[in-house]
Design a protein around this motif. Structure first.
Motif, PDB file in Angstrom:
ATOM      1  N   TYR A 150     -28.295 -40.982 -13.771  1.00  0.00           N
ATOM      2  CA  TYR A 150     -27.748 -39.909 -12.926  1.00  0.00           C
ATOM      3  C   TYR A 150     -28.600 -39.770 -11.668  1.00  0.00           C
ATOM      4  CZ  TYR A 150     -26.055 -35.297 -11.441  1.00  0.00           C
ATOM      5  OH  TYR A 150     -25.533 -34.250 -10.705  1.00  0.00           O
ATOM      6  N   HIS A 154     -27.399 -40.422  -7.808  1.00  0.00           N
ATOM      7  CA  HIS A 154     -27.326 -39.289  -6.880  1.00  0.00           C
ATOM      8  C   HIS A 154     -28.397 -39.330  -5.796  1.00  0.00           C
ATOM      9  CE1 HIS A 154     -24.567 -37.767  -9.904  1.00  0.00           C
ATOM     10  NE2 HIS A 154     -24.180 -36.866  -9.036  1.00  0.00           N
ATOM     11  N   THR A 155     -29.201 -40.353  -5.782  1.00  0.00           N
ATOM     12  CA  THR A 155     -30.181 -40.517  -4.703  1.00  0.00           C
ATOM     13  C   THR A 155     -29.843 -41.772  -3.916  1.00  0.00           C
ATOM     14  OG1 THR A 155     -31.668 -41.519  -6.343  1.00  0.00           O
ATOM     15  CG2 THR A 155     -32.036 -39.220  -5.786  1.00  0.00           C
ATOM     16  N   GLY A 157     -27.539 -44.176  -4.544  1.00  0.00           N
ATOM     17  CA  GLY A 157     -26.100 -44.351  -4.390  1.00  0.00           C
ATOM     18  C   GLY A 157     -25.503 -43.434  -3.344  1.00  0.00           C
ATOM     19  N   GLN A 158     -25.853 -42.175  -3.425  1.00  0.00           N
ATOM     20  CA  GLN A 158     -25.302 -41.192  -2.488  1.00  0.00           C
ATOM     21  C   GLN A 158     -25.761 -41.465  -1.053  1.00  0.00           C
ATOM     22  OE1 GLN A 158     -24.552 -37.036  -3.726  1.00  0.00           O
ATOM     23  NE2 GLN A 158     -26.172 -36.517  -2.281  1.00  0.00           N
ATOM     24  N   VAL A 161     -23.687 -44.341   0.438  1.00  0.00           N
ATOM     25  CA  VAL A 161     -22.314 -43.942   0.762  1.00  0.00           C
ATOM     26  C   VAL A 161     -22.297 -43.147   2.064  1.00  0.00           C
ATOM     27  CG1 VAL A 161     -20.297 -42.614   0.038  1.00  0.00           C
ATOM     28  CG2 VAL A 161     -21.570 -43.935  -1.647  1.00  0.00           C
ATOM     29  N   LYS A 162     -23.223 -42.212   2.174  1.00  0.00           N
ATOM     30  CA  LYS A 162     -23.275 -41.379   3.380  1.00  0.00           C
ATOM     31  C   LYS A 162     -23.687 -42.173   4.621  1.00  0.00           C
ATOM     32  CE  LYS A 162     -23.973 -36.912   1.127  1.00  0.00           C
ATOM     33  NZ  LYS A 162     -24.830 -35.711   0.983  1.00  0.00           N
ATOM     34  N   SER A 166     -18.726 -47.384   2.249  1.00  0.00           N
ATOM     35  CA  SER A 166     -17.535 -46.725   1.700  1.00  0.00           C
ATOM     36  C   SER A 166     -16.824 -47.527   0.614  1.00  0.00           C
ATOM     37  CB  SER A 166     -16.550 -46.405   2.828  1.00  0.00           C
ATOM     38  OG  SER A 166     -16.207 -47.588   3.530  1.00  0.00           O
ATOM     39  N   THR A 185     -22.862 -44.035 -10.889  1.00  0.00           N
ATOM     40  CA  THR A 185     -22.772 -44.340  -9.458  1.00  0.00           C
ATOM     41  C   THR A 185     -21.330 -44.298  -8.979  1.00  0.00           C
ATOM     42  OG1 THR A 185     -24.712 -45.783  -9.705  1.00  0.00           O
ATOM     43  CG2 THR A 185     -23.485 -45.952  -7.662  1.00  0.00           C
ATOM     44  N   VAL A 188     -20.391 -40.821  -8.126  1.00  0.00           N
ATOM     45  CA  VAL A 188     -20.963 -40.380  -6.847  1.00  0.00           C
ATOM     46  C   VAL A 188     -20.197 -40.992  -5.676  1.00  0.00           C
ATOM     47  CG1 VAL A 188     -23.002 -40.550  -5.364  1.00  0.00           C
ATOM     48  CG2 VAL A 188     -23.257 -39.938  -7.768  1.00  0.00           C
ATOM     49  N   VAL A 189     -19.891 -42.277  -5.773  1.00  0.00           N
ATOM     50  CA  VAL A 189     -19.167 -42.963  -4.701  1.00  0.00           C
ATOM     51  C   VAL A 189     -17.818 -42.293  -4.448  1.00  0.00           C
ATOM     52  CG1 VAL A 189     -18.016 -45.120  -4.048  1.00  0.00           C
ATOM     53  CG2 VAL A 189     -20.311 -45.183  -5.036  1.00  0.00           C
ATOM     54  N   ASN A 192     -17.856 -38.765  -2.944  1.00  0.00           N
ATOM     55  CA  ASN A 192     -18.229 -38.724  -1.534  1.00  0.00           C
ATOM     56  C   ASN A 192     -17.253 -39.487  -0.640  1.00  0.00           C
ATOM     57  OD1 ASN A 192     -21.151 -37.430  -1.063  1.00  0.00           O
ATOM     58  ND2 ASN A 192     -21.122 -38.421  -3.070  1.00  0.00           N
TER      59      ASN A 192
END
Length: 407
Positions: A150, A154-155, A157-158, A161-162, A166, A185, A188-189, A192
């Motif tokens: 997790y 959320h670190t 992976g996120q 994406v940001k 994409s 992951t 999260v993808v 977002n």
């Protein structure tokens, strides 16, 4: 006479039981089992280094000066759940082990988790990543110390994406860890606004990734997510460089990368990779001091990985709990409850806490692999990009599937 004899016999029996209880209550012995991959693809990140970390935790605890007798033994689970559980049962039933530490490989970790609960031991996992250890498969006997899937999702992976990643294609190790990391992951993808357009699974400890990389390359995904670890990750990244994947515009997401992996890959190839860890040897004076002591006792003079640091810190907190109890009750649930009641604070991970589901939360750090020109030494490999507070990096309690939270 008969009455006196019976009374005397009963009194003697009561005193015998009382003496036995007093001896047990005053027990200050501890046996630690460092269960790891001692010779395979995870040996560098755990293995003998994790056993050394356990020994250093004993030495630094101060308990031996207070009359405690503490021993550590090690075992090789060979990345096989049946071997891991067999060793764990032998340790509890014959060796009288109190606590098992490390256990990289999520498949082995989940199997050992059940044995520890059955035997009412203590399990401080530092090596395995699956977030199920503090969610669906949580146990009152288990503390999941260092990191999990997790947190990685959320670190790292996120952030990717940001940053524009994409579309994703996953290259996943075909066992519990890979499945958990891809699952977390993917969530999260998609949350977002990204999209997973494909994926392929590979056997554990694969040497040839060419066919898997060709599928990832032909997918056209902006990000190729590596849901693997250790030797599998290093082989993937090295072979991806041979295929020119980065030069073709696709980005590799090393969702789990260790210090020893970067060293193996080399800065020429690894430079620019982004990843997350909760410990790095060169963070501050305290981490450097510990790492210097550790490296002097390692055959390859390597500083500790995040997993090895987690073994040391997790056991250090375990010893604090035993010290507070004043004895070893040989009752895993009781000891873990005490560990949860004490805020975590150590030189390697800083301040944190153990949540009711057994998840230890502490700060997670986003790193980037340095360019060769930026490195000033053989293990000067990372530069800090950012940090995420523990309460944001790990699974929120209101989203945890742990049954312990429903009591």
């Amino acid at each position: 006479m008969k009455s006196r004899f019976i009374a005397s016999l009963l009194l003697g029996t009561a005193l015998t039981f009382a003496a036995g209880s007093i001896a047990f209550a005053g027990d200050k012995t501890v046996k630690i089992g460092a269960l790891s991959d001692q010779s395979g693809l995870y040996a560098d990140l755990g293995g003998p280094g994790s056993t050394l970390a356990a020994q250093m935790a004993i030495e630094d605890s101060g308990l031996t000066a207070k009359g405690w007798k503490i021993d550590v033994i090690s075992g090789d689970h060979q990345n096989k759940p049946d071997i891991g559980t067999s060793i764990a049962r032998q340790w509890f039933d014959v060796e009288k082990v109190d606590v098992i530490v490390d256990v990289p490989n999520s498949g082995v970790a989940l199997a050992v988790n059940n044995v520890v609960k059955e035997k009412n031991g203590v399990y401080i996992n530092s090596g395995a990543a699956t977030s199920d250890l503090s969610n669906a498969q949580c146990s009152p006997n288990t503390v999941h110390w260092t990191y999990d899937t997790y947190m990685l999702a959320h670190t790292t992976g996120q952030a990717l994406v940001k940053a524009g990643g994409s579309t994703w294609f996953f290259l996943t190790a075909d066992y519990a860890f890979g499945a958990a990391l891809e699952r977390d992951t993917t969530a999260v993808v998609t949350a977002n606004g990204g999209k997973v357009i494909g994926g392929v699974k590979h056997p554990l400890n694969t040497s040839d990734f060419s066919s898997f990389l060709l599928q990832a390359q032909s997918s056209g995904a902006k990000v190729i997510g590596l849901a693997n670890a250790g030797g599998d990750t290093t082989n993937t990244i090295k072979q991806a460089a041979e295929f020119g994947i980065n030069k073709g515009g696709q980005k590799l997401a090393a969702l789990l990368l260790f210090l020893t992996d970067v060293k193996s890959i080399g800065l020429d190839i690894a430079q620019g990779l982004n990843f997350t860890e909760t410990f790095y040897w060169d963070m501050n004076d305290q981490t450097r001091a510990f790492s210097e002591r550790f490296a002097k006792r390692m055959k390859n003079a390597a500083p500790p990985t995040m997993v090895q640091a987690g073994v040391y810190a997790g056991l250090s907190h375990y010893f604090k709990a035993l010290d507070a109890l004043g004895e070893n009750p040989h009752d895993g649930v009781k000891v873990v409850d005490k560990m949860k009641s004490i805020p975590t604070e150590d030189a390697l991970f800083g301040k944190g806490e153990i949540q009711p589901n057994g998840r230890t939360i502490h700060t997670a750090y986003l790193f980037e692999v340095k360019k060769p020109s930026e490195s000033k030494g053989p293990w000067d490999l990372y530069k800090l990009v950012g940090s995420v507070p523990g309460d944001q990096a790990f699974t929120p309690l209101d989203k945890s599937a742990c049954a312990l939270l429903k009591k």
